[in-house]
Design an enzyme around this catalytic site. Structure first.
Site, PDB file in Angstrom:
ATOM      1  N   GLY A 102       0.804  -1.215   0.000  1.00 17.75           N
ATOM      2  CA  GLY A 102       0.000   0.000   0.000  1.00 17.75           C
ATOM      3  C   GLY A 102       0.842   1.273   0.000  1.00 17.75           C
ATOM      4  O   GLY A 102       0.372   2.331  -0.450  1.00 17.75           O
ATOM      5  N   GLU A 105       1.654   1.762  -3.561  1.00 16.65           N
ATOM      6  CA  GLU A 105       0.390   2.104  -4.227  1.00 16.65           C
ATOM      7  C   GLU A 105       0.017   3.557  -3.965  1.00 16.65           C
ATOM      8  O   GLU A 105      -0.464   4.260  -4.853  1.00 16.65           O
ATOM      9  CB  GLU A 105      -0.722   1.157  -3.741  1.00 16.65           C
ATOM     10  CG  GLU A 105      -0.489  -0.276  -4.212  1.00 16.65           C
ATOM     11  CD  GLU A 105      -1.498  -1.254  -3.630  1.00 16.65           C
ATOM     12  OE1 GLU A 105      -1.568  -1.354  -2.387  1.00 16.65           O
ATOM     13  OE2 GLU A 105      -2.210  -1.907  -4.407  1.00 16.65           O
ATOM     14  N   GLU A 125       2.766  -8.285  -1.605  1.00 20.19           N
ATOM     15  CA  GLU A 125       1.524  -8.881  -1.092  1.00 20.19           C
ATOM     16  C   GLU A 125       1.440 -10.393  -1.271  1.00 20.19           C
ATOM     17  O   GLU A 125       0.896 -11.081  -0.412  1.00 20.19           O
ATOM     18  CB  GLU A 125       0.309  -8.218  -1.758  1.00 20.19           C
ATOM     19  CG  GLU A 125      -0.037  -6.830  -1.228  1.00 20.19           C
ATOM     20  CD  GLU A 125       0.739  -5.703  -1.897  1.00 20.19           C
ATOM     21  OE1 GLU A 125       1.742  -5.985  -2.593  1.00 20.19           O
ATOM     22  OE2 GLU A 125       0.348  -4.535  -1.724  1.00 20.19           O
TER      23      GLU A 125
END
Ligand code: T1G
Length: 702
Positions: A102, A105, A125
């Site tokens: 994240g 991201e 992930e």
């Protein structure tokens, strides 16, 4: 705004600082904080550009893994990132440390990414059994191209930013240690030079190649089916990246969400998250105060330059710690260090090292023929022949020459560490450090705490383990410690299954079907059948006369079938390493069953596997109750990192908790009906199963 995110301004630059130590994980407070700070930045009339960065040691290292499996708490990260991307003012992510999951991201939601040299980015992930779920599978291919994105997402690799720059993932890599200053400097260029960039969602030039030739998706799926056998999330990641190519971005994001939800709910995710935290938990020894000091270790010594000693010495050199290697003859020393050199040369040929780096590594080794050469070492690891007398002799001598305060470790795999410690005048400094072969590769290290081992000696060994890149697990003294003791019970049960009706290839297929990379018998062939033979001869004297003894392995040994190295063992080998079932072995098995009048019967894969796992769990429960392992998670990590237990199953004790201890006990009682002697349910297992509790609950309550 929450405390986890601060907004401030310097001149025309709005600063959004994430403050959530230790790794700025994107928990609910951070997500809400970023969202609020973006709105504040938009509303701030003097802010022309917004910079997002992390306080402390790193940019955001990803979602907060502790929130997995709980109901989602808004705002979800994907929405926050959409907000950043829709921001009418230019946004800059200033990266240091690791921008993972994240975190990366979030950075991809910004218009620009600037990174300090030495930092890393990645979407790890899949290692947690999930896929990127906040746009990573849709945005990364848009900046790095589909092939690179697939490689990064399915491997979970941490990519150095220098490489990320060439891949188009970051826009600039800068020197320095002050990430805030780097962010501001870049933002000034945006203002002064009018730098502009499209939002990542609006770019699709890098998708064109995969749109024209879609073969990469099938090819990647095929490769992953082999390299990540049994793993669900890498395949889902390919589906998600394919959606980036097929669908408009908002549909792609929606598809990504559906796919991550499937992964989140999977048992693989639960197992892998257990493994993530377990790997970190084993470093913490319950009851040991944080104030216990670690002894400084600047120099090491290894006694014995055999395969094990050489491998252990390599671990030290790899960590940059000078290591003295002691042998009894020049020839043995030359052979040992020659093997080390050869290992490094092979790595160099594969591109891992330059020849200069190999020379640099070799320069860390000091060969010696006299034990007195260990006098300056802060830690000494004995890796000589596995015999109590020999080891005692070495420790007596070590006691005389090692400097005061040096940690004295034995690499024994089953001998009594207390008995070894007792021959020295300093048993508090003595412990076991049981490496697994090949020592320079395998991540497990059992640190064996003797009755008199001092806390600071133990902590030093654990810390050294960490420095050597190992997962160090504390074990108590018993025959085989945690791992090999459990292995023995499990192997004994499999030998019975073989004598009662199954063939090695059937047993191995059941085990690899569960996710072990290798079968038990194929593994035996790799290690060499002489090791087990010697162990059994050692045990002859103490084995009860009425114990069931399976002699099949002895027969193979006597035929010179020692495993891969002789081209035959439990299997035969034509190319040196691919096991081929062998009728000759089957004939021996049938003969041995026949001798005992056993009426062989068929075993299905399920029954074989249940017996294997129940044997592990039952012995594991004894290991726990005796305090040989500190917690169930310690057993799990031993099996994950030392024996290839599939990480997505979490480990044997996690597996048992998840299956339900009542079911495990019922299975064991079922086996005991036919074989009460070898299937005595562990009292702890009985107690917990009857109380409807799990190993974890029992452990947490202590
Ligand atoms: N969440 C919660 N806790 C975390 C954490 C995280 N993401 N990362 C680390 N910790 C804890 C860790 O348990 C330890 O705690 C402490 O922080 C220090 O970590 C939407 C779904 C960043 C390379 O997979 O790889 O983003 O033991 O000892 O060696 O797509 O931590 O001290 O109590 O490991 O310096 C993706 C996981 C999440 C990164 C630092 N991110 N972390 O290593 O320290 S999924 C990851 C790491 C995601 C989005 C999705 C490493 C590190 P304690 P440490 P380190």
């Amino acid at each position: 705004m929450t405390d986890a995110v601060r907004y401030s301004r310097e001149g025309a630059i709005g600063l959004i600082e994430v403050v959530n130590p230790p790794v700025n994980a994107l928990g609910q407070a951070v997500r809400a904080g970023i969202s609020a700070a973006i709105r504040q930045g938009i509303a701030d009339p003097d802010a022309k550009v917004l910079v997002i960065y992390g306080e402390g040691r790193t940019f955001m290292a990803g979602a907060d893994i502790r929130e997995f499996g709980k109901p989602p708490m808004p705002p979800i990260l994907g929405e926050v990132i959409n907000e950043i991307e829709a921001c009418p003012k230019p946004t800059v992510a200033a990266i240091h440390g690791t921008a993972l999951g994240g975190g990366l991201e979030t950075a991809l939601g910004c218009r620009f990414r600037v990174a300090l040299k030495g930092s890393k980015v990645g979407l790890p992930e899949v290692k947690l059994g999930i896929i990127p779920g906040a746009g990573g599978t849709q945005r990364l291919p848009r900046v790095a191209g589909v092939a690179n994105a697939l490689e990064m997402i399915t491997s979970g690799r941490h990519v150095p930013v220098e490489e990320a720059l060439t891949l188009g993932i970051v826009d600039a890599v800068v020197d320095g240690t002050d990430v805030k200053a780097a962010g501001i400097a870049f933002a000034r260029r945006v203002v002064d030079e009018g730098l502009d960039a499209p939002a990542v969602r609006d770019r699709d030039d890098k998708l064109a190649a995969a749109r024209a030739d879609r073969s990469i998706f099938e090819e990647t799926r095929r490769k992953l089916a082999r390299s990540m056998r049994g793993r669900m999330s890498p395949q889902k990641a390919v589906d998600a990246v394919e959606a980036a190519v097929d669908l408009a971005i908002d549909q792609g994001l929606k598809r990504e969400r559906e796919l991550i939800t499937e992964c989140m709910e999977s048992s693989q995710r639960a197992g892998l998250v257990h493994a993530f935290f377990g790997e970190r938990e084993v470093a913490k020894v319950p009851g040991m105060s944080k104030d216990v000091p670690v002894r400084p270790v600047k120099k090491a010594a290894v006694i014995g330059a055999g395969t094990m000693g050489g491998g252990i010495a390599m671990c030290f050199a790899n960590a940059g710690i000078p290591v003295t290697v002691v042998e009894t003859s020049q020839e043995a020393l030359d052979r040992g260090l020659g093997r080390v050199r050869n290992n490094y040369d092979i790595s160099a040929r594969r591109g891992r090292y330059t020849p200069e780096q190999v020379d640099g590594l070799m320069a860390l080794f000091t060969p010696a023929l006299d034990l007195a050469a260990v006098a300056e070492a802060d830690i000494v690891i004995e890796a000589v022949f596995e015999s109590m007398d020999v080891k005692k002799e070495v420790f007596r001598k070590l006691d005389a020459v090692a400097k005061p305060g040096a940690v004295l470790a034995t690499n024994t795999s089953y001998l009594d560490v207390d008995e070894i410690a007792a021959v020295t005048s300093r048993p508090a400094d003595v412990l076991g450090m049981h490496f697994f072969s090949p020592a320079n590769v395998m991540k497990l290290l059992e640190v064996v705490r003797g009755a008199k081992t001092a806390d600071d000696a133990l902590k030093t060994a654990l810390e050294i383990g960490r420095k050597l890149g190992k997962v160090a697990v504390v074990a108590g003294v018993c025959d085989g410690f945690i791992g090999n003791r459990m292995l023995k019970t499990y192997k004994t049960q499999m030998d019975y299954v073989m004598e009662d009706g199954a063939l090695p290839q059937e047993i191995d297929a059941a085990i690899t079907g569960f996710g072990f990379p290798m079968g038990l018998y194929a593994m035996g062939d790799l290690a060499g059948l002489d090791i087990g033979y010697m162990t059994r001869r050692r045990e002859d004297a103490t084995r009860p006369a009425d114990a069931r003894y399976v002699a099949i392995a002895d027969r193979l040994y006597e035929l010179g079938r020692l495993g891969q190295k002789t081209g035959a063992g439990w299997y035969r080998y034509e190319d040196g390493r691919t096991p081929i079932p062998d009728p000759e072995v089957e004939a021996i098995i049938l003969e041995e069953s026949g001798k005992k009048g056993i009426n062989r019967r068929a075993f299905g894969a399920d029954e074989i596997l249940t017996r294997a796992l129940c044997a592990l769990v039952n012995e594991g429960a004894k290991v726990l109750a005796e305090g040989i392992a500190l917690r169930p998670v310690d057993i799990d990590m031993v099996w994950l990192f030392g024996y290839g237990f599939p990480a997505y199953e979490g480990g044997p004790m996690f597996w048992a908790d998840r299956r339900g201890l009542d079911k495990v006990l019922a299975d064991i009682r079922g086996f005991a009906d036919h074989d009460p002697k070898s299937w005595q349910p562990a009292p702890l297992l009985v107690e917990l199963a009857e109380a409807g509790r799990t190993f974890k609950e029992w452990s947490d309550a202590r």
